[in-house]
Scaffold this motif. Structure first.
Motif, PDB file in Angstrom:
ATOM      1  N   VAL A 186       0.451  -1.347  -0.207  1.00  0.00           N
ATOM      2  CA  VAL A 186       0.212  -0.062   0.303  1.00  0.00           C
ATOM      3  C   VAL A 186       1.164   0.841  -0.116  1.00  0.00           C
ATOM      4  N   PHE A 187       1.078   2.379  -0.873  1.00  0.00           N
ATOM      5  CA  PHE A 187       1.577   3.855  -0.966  1.00  0.00           C
ATOM      6  C   PHE A 187      -0.007   4.853  -0.047  1.00  0.00           C
ATOM      7  N   LEU A 188      -0.209   4.940   0.865  1.00  0.00           N
ATOM      8  CA  LEU A 188      -0.706   5.961   0.721  1.00  0.00           C
ATOM      9  C   LEU A 188      -0.549   7.034   0.766  1.00  0.00           C
ATOM     10  N   PHE A 189      -1.214   8.396   0.336  1.00  0.00           N
ATOM     11  CA  PHE A 189      -0.907   9.982   0.410  1.00  0.00           C
ATOM     12  C   PHE A 189      -2.207  10.782   0.542  1.00  0.00           C
ATOM     13  N   GLU A 190      -1.623  11.927   1.008  1.00  0.00           N
ATOM     14  CA  GLU A 190      -2.317  12.848   1.259  1.00  0.00           C
ATOM     15  C   GLU A 190      -2.697  13.901  -0.510  1.00  0.00           C
ATOM     16  N   LEU A 191      -3.745  14.543  -0.836  1.00  0.00           N
ATOM     17  CA  LEU A 191      -4.201  15.216  -1.420  1.00  0.00           C
ATOM     18  C   LEU A 191      -3.842  16.853  -1.549  1.00  0.00           C
ATOM     19  N   ASP A 192      -3.566  16.859  -0.203  1.00  0.00           N
ATOM     20  CA  ASP A 192      -2.970  18.812   0.141  1.00  0.00           C
ATOM     21  C   ASP A 192      -1.663  18.665  -0.313  1.00  0.00           C
ATOM     22  N   ALA A 193      -1.010  18.741  -1.485  1.00  0.00           N
ATOM     23  CA  ALA A 193       0.323  18.324  -1.664  1.00  0.00           C
ATOM     24  C   ALA A 193       0.419  18.829  -3.302  1.00  0.00           C
ATOM     25  N   TRP A 194       1.849  19.658  -3.611  1.00  0.00           N
ATOM     26  CA  TRP A 194       2.134  19.965  -5.005  1.00  0.00           C
ATOM     27  C   TRP A 194       3.188  18.727  -5.017  1.00  0.00           C
ATOM     28  N   TRP A 195       2.960  17.817  -5.764  1.00  0.00           N
ATOM     29  CA  TRP A 195       3.507  16.800  -6.777  1.00  0.00           C
ATOM     30  C   TRP A 195       4.586  17.236  -7.634  1.00  0.00           C
ATOM     31  N   LEU A 196       5.749  17.477  -7.628  1.00  0.00           N
ATOM     32  CA  LEU A 196       7.052  18.340  -8.447  1.00  0.00           C
ATOM     33  C   LEU A 196       7.383  16.908  -9.070  1.00  0.00           C
ATOM     34  N   ARG A 197       7.689  15.962  -8.702  1.00  0.00           N
ATOM     35  CA  ARG A 197       7.896  15.383  -9.429  1.00  0.00           C
ATOM     36  C   ARG A 197       7.161  13.885  -8.957  1.00  0.00           C
ATOM     37  N   LYS A 309      13.848  22.698  -7.011  1.00  0.00           N
ATOM     38  CA  LYS A 309      14.891  21.781  -7.744  1.00  0.00           C
ATOM     39  C   LYS A 309      15.364  20.528  -7.615  1.00  0.00           C
ATOM     40  N   HIS A 310      15.504  19.845  -6.313  1.00  0.00           N
ATOM     41  CA  HIS A 310      15.438  18.844  -6.187  1.00  0.00           C
ATOM     42  C   HIS A 310      14.241  17.359  -4.942  1.00  0.00           C
ATOM     43  N   ALA A 311      13.361  18.797  -4.894  1.00  0.00           N
ATOM     44  CA  ALA A 311      11.884  18.007  -3.668  1.00  0.00           C
ATOM     45  C   ALA A 311      11.330  16.953  -5.010  1.00  0.00           C
ATOM     46  N   PHE A 312      10.641  16.102  -3.988  1.00  0.00           N
ATOM     47  CA  PHE A 312       9.509  15.235  -4.940  1.00  0.00           C
ATOM     48  C   PHE A 312       8.078  15.808  -4.395  1.00  0.00           C
ATOM     49  N   ILE A 313       8.007  15.971  -3.158  1.00  0.00           N
ATOM     50  CA  ILE A 313       6.821  16.780  -3.518  1.00  0.00           C
ATOM     51  C   ILE A 313       6.602  17.800  -1.727  1.00  0.00           C
ATOM     52  N   LEU A 314       6.005  19.017  -1.638  1.00  0.00           N
ATOM     53  CA  LEU A 314       5.837  20.186  -1.280  1.00  0.00           C
ATOM     54  C   LEU A 314       4.699  19.675  -0.980  1.00  0.00           C
ATOM     55  N   ASN A 315       4.146  19.660   1.292  1.00  0.00           N
ATOM     56  CA  ASN A 315       3.475  19.478   1.745  1.00  0.00           C
ATOM     57  C   ASN A 315       2.451  20.769   1.872  1.00  0.00           C
ATOM     58  N   PHE A 316       1.517  20.657   2.140  1.00  0.00           N
ATOM     59  CA  PHE A 316       0.783  22.459   2.343  1.00  0.00           C
ATOM     60  C   PHE A 316       0.480  22.288   3.562  1.00  0.00           C
ATOM     61  N   ASN A 317       1.394  20.796   4.888  1.00  0.00           N
ATOM     62  CA  ASN A 317       0.973  21.288   6.387  1.00  0.00           C
ATOM     63  C   ASN A 317       1.825  22.558   6.666  1.00  0.00           C
ATOM     64  N   PHE A 318       1.025  22.357   8.254  1.00  0.00           N
ATOM     65  CA  PHE A 318       1.908  23.068   9.226  1.00  0.00           C
ATOM     66  C   PHE A 318       0.973  24.759   9.099  1.00  0.00           C
ATOM     67  N   ILE A 319       0.024  24.637   8.780  1.00  0.00           N
ATOM     68  CA  ILE A 319      -1.253  25.769   8.944  1.00  0.00           C
ATOM     69  C   ILE A 319      -2.088  25.061   9.158  1.00  0.00           C
ATOM     70  N   ILE A 320      -3.542  25.892   9.836  1.00  0.00           N
ATOM     71  CA  ILE A 320      -4.170  25.421  10.734  1.00  0.00           C
ATOM     72  C   ILE A 320      -5.973  25.902   8.996  1.00  0.00           C
ATOM     73  N   GLY A 321      -6.685  25.339   8.711  1.00  0.00           N
ATOM     74  CA  GLY A 321      -7.304  25.436   7.563  1.00  0.00           C
ATOM     75  C   GLY A 321      -7.270  25.229   6.460  1.00  0.00           C
TER      76      GLY A 321
END
Length: 352
Positions: A186-197, A309-321
């Motif tokens: 199982v590969f579980l993930f959440e949708l509130d993120a930006w997948w750069l690659r 430039k080297h990131a896979f994903i950038l999560n949208f967390n660490f903010i409330i709401g």
């Protein structure tokens, strides 16, 4: 805070002399009034921060002999397993994500910016709202979508530390258990993120590990339970059985609470998972993904385009709401849906 303190001290230094005239007295009064006002404001801010967002003093027997509002049984298990097996027969695993009605904007954004990045046919989307389910099936026929009857009890925005938030994590972990016990990775993930690659090849390449997961913080054993890859090893399957067993006990303990009621800060799937890891339960082998390539929402406080430039994903967390997450993503150009909330934007930019 530091600037305020300096201004207060400067104010006192300028007036820490014998007062010989009316204007000096008036200045001192003004200074003291200003200082008192700032102190009151700061005190209010600290008071608000100290007000418990959770209910740390909740009675553990609060639901004894009371009406059960829990998530119930496993009526959806057969359909989940059937659809997971169909995906695994083609891809050797299943990518799994959960969403309620409040997460529709994140789902649309994710579908827009991952188009061409990965094959959506390997994804199983579990939905809590029947109207959302029908809309996704119509618009994205290549996706495998499942509407869960029990899960719709916690549809909508769920506040951290609420019983509803706790139940989302519990039921999600149950569903994962249904799949992993069928010998399906199982590969579980959440949708509130930006997948750069595409992160899938990197995440699934750690063949000597039972669990590949993002840490919540560097140099800790707290794992971000919204993004992980779980191999179908015997150790992992036994670990997850115990994990779900503890979560079920938690669900039973607070089964009478309405979804909006508050529970303790440790009453959620992420903390229970960390406890099991610290116990070395079943001695599972864990690979913690590098935070410099799987970025969390703290990036937005000190943005560095070079890191992207080297990131896979950038999560949208660490903010409330949810709304706050969307506004921030739009500000930085990390939102790829037009104003109609349907059409994908053609251009993707990495700056702001």
């Amino acid at each position: 805070m530091g600037n305020i303190s300096k201004r207060i001290m400067c104010c006192f230094r300028r007036n820490f002399y014998p007062i010989s005239n009316f204007f000096s007295k008036r200045r001192l009064i003004l200074c003291l009034s200003l200082t008192f006002g700032i102190a009151v404001i700061i005190g209010c801010l600290f008071f608000n921060k100290s007000v418990e967002a959770c209910n740390e003093n909740i009675s553990l027997s609060i639901c004894a002999n009371k009406t059960n509002y829990g998530l119930g049984g496993t009526l959806d298990k057969k359909n989940i397993v059937r659809k997971a097996k169909r995906i695994a027969s083609n891809y050797g695993m299943v990518m799994l994500t959960f969403m309620n009605k409040a997460f529709v904007p994140f789902f649309t954004n994710w579908m827009c910016h991952t188009k061409g990045l990965l094959n959506h046919s390997q994804v199983l989307v579990v939905v809590t709202d029947e109207s959302v389910y029908r809309g996704i099936v119509t618009r994205y026929p290549s996706l495998t979508v499942m509407f869960l009857n029990a899960f719709n009890k916690v549809d909508g925005k769920q506040r951290y530390c609420s019983a509803g938030f706790m139940r989302v994590g519990i039921y999600r972990s149950r569903v994962v258990n249904w799949i992993i016990q069928e010998n399906i990775p199982v590969f579980l993930f959440e949708l509130d993120a930006w997948w750069l690659r595409n992160p899938v090849p990197f995440v699934t390449s750690k063949k000597d590990y039972d669990l590949t997961i993002i840490p919540s913080y560097a140099k800790t054993f707290e794992a971000a339970i919204g993004f992980y890859f779980m191999r179908n090893t015997t150790r992992m399957k036994m670990f997850w059985v115990e994990f779900v067993h503890r979560l079920d006990a938690l669900d039973t303990m607070f089964s009478c609470l309405d979804n909006t009621a508050l529970v303790r800060s440790k009453d959620n799937d992420q903390i229970v998972l960390m406890d099991l890891i610290l116990e070395h339960y079943q001695n599972i082998i864990i690979y913690f993904l590098p935070l410099n390539r799987f970025l969390d929402g703290k990036w937005y406080k000190n943005p560095n385009v070079e890191q992207l430039k080297h990131a896979f994903i950038l999560n949208f967390n660490f903010i409330i709401g949810i709304d706050e997450k969307i506004v921030r993503a739009k500000h930085f150009g990390h939102w790829f849906v037009a104003r109609d909330n349907v059409t994908c934007l053609n251009s993707i930019r990495t700056g702001w």
